[in-house]
Motif scaffolding. Structure first.
Motif, PDB file in Angstrom:
ATOM      1  N   ILE A 150       0.850  -1.195   0.000  1.00  0.00           N
ATOM      2  CA  ILE A 150       0.000   0.000   0.000  1.00  0.00           C
ATOM      3  C   ILE A 150       0.882   1.240   0.000  1.00  0.00           C
ATOM      4  CG2 ILE A 150      -1.684   1.353   1.328  1.00  0.00           C
ATOM      5  CD1 ILE A 150      -2.762  -1.297   2.402  1.00  0.00           C
ATOM      6  N   SER A 151       0.596   2.156  -0.909  1.00  0.00           N
ATOM      7  CA  SER A 151       1.325   3.419  -0.984  1.00  0.00           C
ATOM      8  C   SER A 151       0.456   4.543  -0.431  1.00  0.00           C
ATOM      9  CB  SER A 151       1.710   3.742  -2.433  1.00  0.00           C
ATOM     10  OG  SER A 151       2.651   2.806  -2.929  1.00  0.00           O
ATOM     11  N   ILE A 152       0.993   5.272   0.550  1.00  0.00           N
ATOM     12  CA  ILE A 152       0.305   6.421   1.133  1.00  0.00           C
ATOM     13  C   ILE A 152       0.992   7.687   0.623  1.00  0.00           C
ATOM     14  CG2 ILE A 152      -0.379   7.608   3.253  1.00  0.00           C
ATOM     15  CD1 ILE A 152      -1.650   4.925   3.127  1.00  0.00           C
ATOM     16  N   VAL A 153       0.242   8.524  -0.076  1.00  0.00           N
ATOM     17  CA  VAL A 153       0.773   9.788  -0.578  1.00  0.00           C
ATOM     18  C   VAL A 153       0.308  10.896   0.357  1.00  0.00           C
ATOM     19  CG1 VAL A 153       0.891  11.378  -2.522  1.00  0.00           C
ATOM     20  CG2 VAL A 153       0.669   8.925  -2.940  1.00  0.00           C
ATOM     21  N   MET A 154       1.268  11.595   0.963  1.00  0.00           N
ATOM     22  CA  MET A 154       0.952  12.640   1.931  1.00  0.00           C
ATOM     23  C   MET A 154       1.072  14.017   1.292  1.00  0.00           C
ATOM     24  SD  MET A 154       3.018  10.966   5.133  1.00  0.00           S
ATOM     25  CE  MET A 154       2.237  12.031   6.358  1.00  0.00           C
ATOM     26  N   GLU A 155       0.801  15.049   2.078  1.00  0.00           N
ATOM     27  CA  GLU A 155       0.918  16.416   1.581  1.00  0.00           C
ATOM     28  C   GLU A 155       2.356  16.681   1.157  1.00  0.00           C
ATOM     29  OE1 GLU A 155      -0.541  18.917   4.668  1.00  0.00           O
ATOM     30  OE2 GLU A 155      -2.643  18.442   4.297  1.00  0.00           O
ATOM     31  N   GLY A 156       2.519  17.428   0.082  1.00  0.00           N
ATOM     32  CA  GLY A 156       3.844  17.662  -0.449  1.00  0.00           C
ATOM     33  C   GLY A 156       4.354  16.513  -1.292  1.00  0.00           C
ATOM     34  N   ASN A 157       3.431  15.574  -1.607  1.00  0.00           N
ATOM     35  CA  ASN A 157       3.751  14.396  -2.425  1.00  0.00           C
ATOM     36  C   ASN A 157       4.782  13.469  -1.786  1.00  0.00           C
ATOM     37  OD1 ASN A 157       1.954  14.851  -4.584  1.00  0.00           O
ATOM     38  ND2 ASN A 157       3.347  16.356  -5.469  1.00  0.00           N
ATOM     39  N   LYS A 158       4.953  13.579  -0.459  1.00  0.00           N
ATOM     40  CA  LYS A 158       5.755  12.588   0.245  1.00  0.00           C
ATOM     41  C   LYS A 158       5.005  11.267   0.222  1.00  0.00           C
ATOM     42  CE  LYS A 158       7.839  15.957   3.408  1.00  0.00           C
ATOM     43  NZ  LYS A 158       7.987  16.363   4.831  1.00  0.00           N
ATOM     44  N   CYS A 159       5.731  10.176   0.138  1.00  0.00           N
ATOM     45  CA  CYS A 159       5.071   8.881  -0.022  1.00  0.00           C
ATOM     46  C   CYS A 159       5.794   7.820   0.792  1.00  0.00           C
ATOM     47  CB  CYS A 159       5.055   8.499  -1.501  1.00  0.00           C
ATOM     48  SG  CYS A 159       4.250   6.929  -1.863  1.00  0.00           S
ATOM     49  N   PHE A 160       5.048   6.898   1.358  1.00  0.00           N
ATOM     50  CA  PHE A 160       5.660   5.721   1.973  1.00  0.00           C
ATOM     51  C   PHE A 160       4.848   4.490   1.608  1.00  0.00           C
ATOM     52  CE2 PHE A 160       2.725   7.047   5.373  1.00  0.00           C
ATOM     53  CZ  PHE A 160       2.152   5.835   5.759  1.00  0.00           C
TER      54      PHE A 160
END
Length: 298
Positions: free
Chosen positions: A43-53
């Motif tokens: 699962i990829s989580i895209v956060m604010e600022g396009n940070k991803c984990f």
């Protein structure tokens, strides 16, 4: 903990992505294609600022592993609950359940379950499903959880899961917690869906704001035990904090999906009927959304 999450929409993916960083998570989607994607990609989580984990999780279609879990989170939409109710009824009664539905229609289903410990939750995060294994976390909030029945130790375990972007907060009155979220959803979702606007426009446009206020007073007549000012301020705050977001109901309409209007306004209209309260604005919004999603309104 071993946690199973039933449902792989935006909320199911969001919870699996964050909880899977610490716990052994199994996510159960409805489609085999999505299951295969989750097994392959995680699962990829895209956060604010396009940070991803990325989080690696297990995924399967069947429910055989549910009796091996320490917690089962039910993250399907309200209208899918009847389909999985037989599965939940047959679960070992010692396994705690956490329900994350909008509206309050699911409370009737909870009464029929055998589980000793049942929790209900409300999710304040903004989440948008990008594809079968990616979700955009576009609004950081918190998950409120309250005991419907049973022991509170499982709440302690979740609250102690301390991560800044995904906090849990214990509430002590499940009905007031759910009603507050219900009123927020009942205001923002149908209005933005019918007007086809982003959340923030409900308060920046003076005509829409006037309508929001009038509609809020109508809804409050059904839930007069709530703190009027507190709930109204919370609605305004969410409109501000998610000003650029499209509501889940608007997204459903735009993508020709079934909405949760029955679980939200349908429930409120039934409750008002039992109290002999007339809700003209609510009824009109209900009929408009039902028509927009292709329903007959019957």
């Amino acid at each position: 903990m071993k946690i199973a999450i039933i449902g792989a929409g935006s909320i199911g993916l969001l919870f699996a992505g964050y909880l899977g960083k610490k716990h052994a998570v199994t996510i159960i989607p409805r489609r085999e294609e999505q299951c295969a994607q989750l097994e392959k990609e995680g699962i990829s989580i895209v956060m604010e600022g396009n940070k991803c984990f990325k989080t690696i999780v297990k995924s399967n279609i069947g429910y055989e592993s549910l009796n091996e879990q320490d917690l089962v989170i039910v993250a399907v939409k309200q209208y899918h609950l009847p389909n999985i109710k037989p599965i939940l009824v047959d679960l070992k009664h010692t396994i705690p359940l956490l329900f994350l539905q909008n509206g309050m229609g699911h409370i009737e289903i909870l009464k029929d379950l055998n589980s000793k410990t049942i929790l209900v939750g409300t999710v304040e995060h903004g989440a948008l499903k990008v594809n079968d294994y990616t979700v955009k976390h576009n609004g950081i909030g918190q998950t409120n959880i309250a005991m419907y029945k049973g022991e509170s130790s499982i709440i302690d375990s979740l609250v102690s899961y301390n991560i800044a972007s995904f906090p849990f907060c214990q509430q002590y009155n499940w009905e007031k917690m759910l009603v507050k979220k219900l009123m927020i959803n009942a205001i923002i979702n149908p209005l933005t869906a019918v007007l086809k606007i982003k959340n923030g426009q409900l308060i920046t446009n003076s005509f829409y704001l006037s309508l929001l206020k009038e509609y809020f007073l109508e809804l409050f007549s059904v839930f007069s035990f709530m703190d009027k000012q507190l709930v109204f301020e919370e609605i305004l705050k969410i409109c501000r904090n998610t000003s650029e977001n499209k509501s889940s109901m608007l997204n459903d309409i735009l993508h020709n999906r079934k909405t949760e209007i029955d679980a939200i306004l349908g429930y409120i209209l039934e409750r008002a009927k039992s109290q002999k309260i007339q809700l003209p604005i609510t009824k009109i919004l209900f009929q408009m959304v039902k028509g927009m999603e292709g329903g007959s309104g019957e």
